[in-house]
Write an enzyme that holds these catalytic residues in place. Structure first.
Site, PDB file in Angstrom:
ATOM      1  N   LYS A 132      16.181   7.522  52.033  1.00 54.68           N
ATOM      2  CA  LYS A 132      16.704   7.319  51.285  1.00 54.68           C
ATOM      3  C   LYS A 132      17.285   8.515  50.700  1.00 54.68           C
ATOM      4  CE  LYS A 132      20.821   5.943  47.958  1.00 54.68           C
ATOM      5  NZ  LYS A 132      21.290   6.892  48.208  1.00 54.68           N
TER       6      LYS A 132
ATOM      7  N   TYR B 163      13.874   5.663  48.545  1.00 62.15           N
ATOM      8  CA  TYR B 163      15.136   6.083  47.725  1.00 62.15           C
ATOM      9  C   TYR B 163      14.890   7.260  46.594  1.00 62.15           C
ATOM     10  CZ  TYR B 163      19.116   5.617  45.701  1.00 62.15           C
ATOM     11  OH  TYR B 163      20.838   5.325  44.617  1.00 62.15           O
TER      12      TYR B 163
HETATM   13  C1  LIG Z   1      23.400   9.702  42.880  1.00 58.21           C
HETATM   14  C2  LIG Z   1      24.202   8.598  42.817  1.00 58.21           C
HETATM   15  O1  LIG Z   1      24.714   8.186  42.469  1.00 58.21           O
HETATM   16  N1  LIG Z   1      24.432   9.149  44.336  1.00 58.21           N
HETATM   17  C3  LIG Z   1      25.000   8.920  44.766  1.00 58.21           C
HETATM   18  C4  LIG Z   1      26.596   9.171  46.093  1.00 58.21           C
HETATM   19  O2  LIG Z   1      27.317   8.515  46.535  1.00 58.21           O
HETATM   20  C5  LIG Z   1      27.519   9.592  44.354  1.00 58.21           C
HETATM   21  O3  LIG Z   1      28.074   9.117  43.846  1.00 58.21           O
HETATM   22  C6  LIG Z   1      28.661  10.529  45.720  1.00 58.21           C
HETATM   23  O4  LIG Z   1      28.112  12.287  46.216  1.00 58.21           O
HETATM   24  C7  LIG Z   1      29.123  11.781  44.161  1.00 58.21           C
HETATM   25  O5  LIG Z   1      28.753  12.542  43.817  1.00 58.21           O
HETATM   26  C8  LIG Z   1      24.617   7.482  45.538  1.00 58.21           C
HETATM   27  O6  LIG Z   1      23.680   7.838  47.067  1.00 58.21           O
HETATM   28  C9  LIG Z   1      24.132   6.042  45.746  1.00 58.21           C
HETATM   29  C10 LIG Z   1      23.983   5.452  46.483  1.00 58.21           C
HETATM   30  O7  LIG Z   1      23.760   5.760  47.623  1.00 58.21           O
HETATM   31  C11 LIG Z   1      23.516   3.665  45.386  1.00 58.21           C
HETATM   32  O8  LIG Z   1      23.771   3.257  44.631  1.00 58.21           O
HETATM   33  O9  LIG Z   1      21.804   3.304  46.010  1.00 58.21           O
END
Ligand SMILES: CC(=O)N[C@@H]([C@@H](O)[C@H](O)[C@H](O)CO)[C@@H](O)CC(=O)C(=O)O
Length: 320
Positions: free
Chosen positions: A188, A158
């Protein structure tokens, strides 16, 4: 506890995966913008799974990740949550991936071993971020140690440098990685570096998956060859992003862009107001009708007016 050490189904991970929020009790005194009483709420998981499946068409979950506030949970809480997600997902969800990364290698190994015991479909691990690995080689060795605690489970790295501060190029990390981690199955990738993403995809054998994690620019990653996406917003825009993916797959780029631009409009509005896990979680509560509670300190509870303003924006962008 479920039966021990059944071999996990090694199914290629593709399509849309929701990075889930952790249900937390909302009882107890709430002073200003934070809750004094913060316990995990396992009874919230069953209805959450039904909602994802029925309302969003999302059949895969990534639990105890960033959105799930894993680093603010105890190892015991993470085990209870992972167990309940796996139990309740049986027969309903296609795949449950459990994020097991911790600052301590021992805790990470314990959670990896536990994920195998409860028959999760895979594990993912972030780079440790207090004492950081000094190179791709050191990070690979850390991951190898974790994977050895759950050798039958598909293993995903990740990559989320905005949170961990570990900026190792993933392409460098994965060079020869299957020789030391035979269960390695992909990445990921939560970063906007499409060059590193592309190089990972072109290096990946067919049985690996590279899943993108920056929801606001998924279409760019799909064009680069990403096999799917893991993100927080798929909890509430999953039904639209499923259409984006279908449009991309059938070559309808106009439709795919239209949906991506709408998501960008929503997120840029939210980001201007201040968009963190607390705001995101409250938005999810508003849009889904579920009660997933507040976040846990140090993440602050979102002021009601802010989530409502974002919800109104959502309603104007995606009218019924
Ligand atoms: C840094 C972060 O939290 N990124 C989110 C995104 O979904 C993010 O909320 C979205 O792109 C909005 O900026 C996800 O990649 C996180 C994720 O998959 C997780 O919760 O593990």
């Amino acid at each position: 506890m479920m039966s021990i050490m059944a071999p996990a189904a090694d199914k290629k991970l593709t399509g849309l995966v929701a990075a889930t929020f952790t249900p937390i009790t909302s009882e107890g005194p709430i002073f200003f913008t934070f809750s004094q009483n913060s316990e995990i709420n396992l009874s919230g998981i069953g209805p959450y799974i039904d909602y994802l499946k029925e309302k969003q068409g999302v059949n895969k979950v990534f639990v105890n990740g960033t959105t799930g506030e894993s680093m603010s949970l105890s190892v015991e809480e993470r085990k209870l949550l992972a167990e309940e997600w796996c139990r309740k997902a049986k027969g309903k969800m296609d795949q449950v991936i459990v994020h097991v990364g911790c600052l301590s290698l021992k805790d990470t190994q314990e959670l990896a071993h536990h994920a195998a015991q409860i028959e999760a479909d895979g594990i993912a691990v972030i780079a440790p971020s207090f004492f950081k690995p000094s190179s791709a080689d050191v990070l690979r060795t850390f991951l190898q140690e974790v994977a050895s605690a759950a050798p039958t489970l598909p293993f995903y790295y990740y990559h989320v440098p905005s949170v961990t501060g570990v900026n190792v190029k993933v392409r460098e990390l994965i060079e020869g990685i299957e020789k030391v981690i035979p269960s390695f199955r992909g990445i990921k990738f939560t970063e906007s570096d499409l060059m590193d993403l592309g190089q990972c995809i072109s290096y990946s054998p067919p049985h690996w998956s590279v899943l993108y994690g920056v929801d606001e620019q998924l279409l760019g990653a799909l064009a680069m060859g990403a096999h799917g996406a893991v993100g927080s917003t798929y909890n509430y825009v999953g039904c639209h992003v499923n259409k984006l993916i279908s449009a991309f797959e059938t070559g309808d780029l106009v439709q795919a862009r239209t949906i991506q631009f709408k998501i960008q409009e929503l997120l840029s509005f939210a980001i201007k107001l201040g968009f963190d896990v607390g705001v995101n979680k409250q938005l999810m509560n508003e849009l889904s009708g579920l009660d997933l509670g507040p976040p846990r300190l140090p993440v602050m509870t979102c002021p009601a007016a802010r989530a409502l303003a974002i919800k109104q924006k959502y309603d104007s962008i995606f009218p019924e």
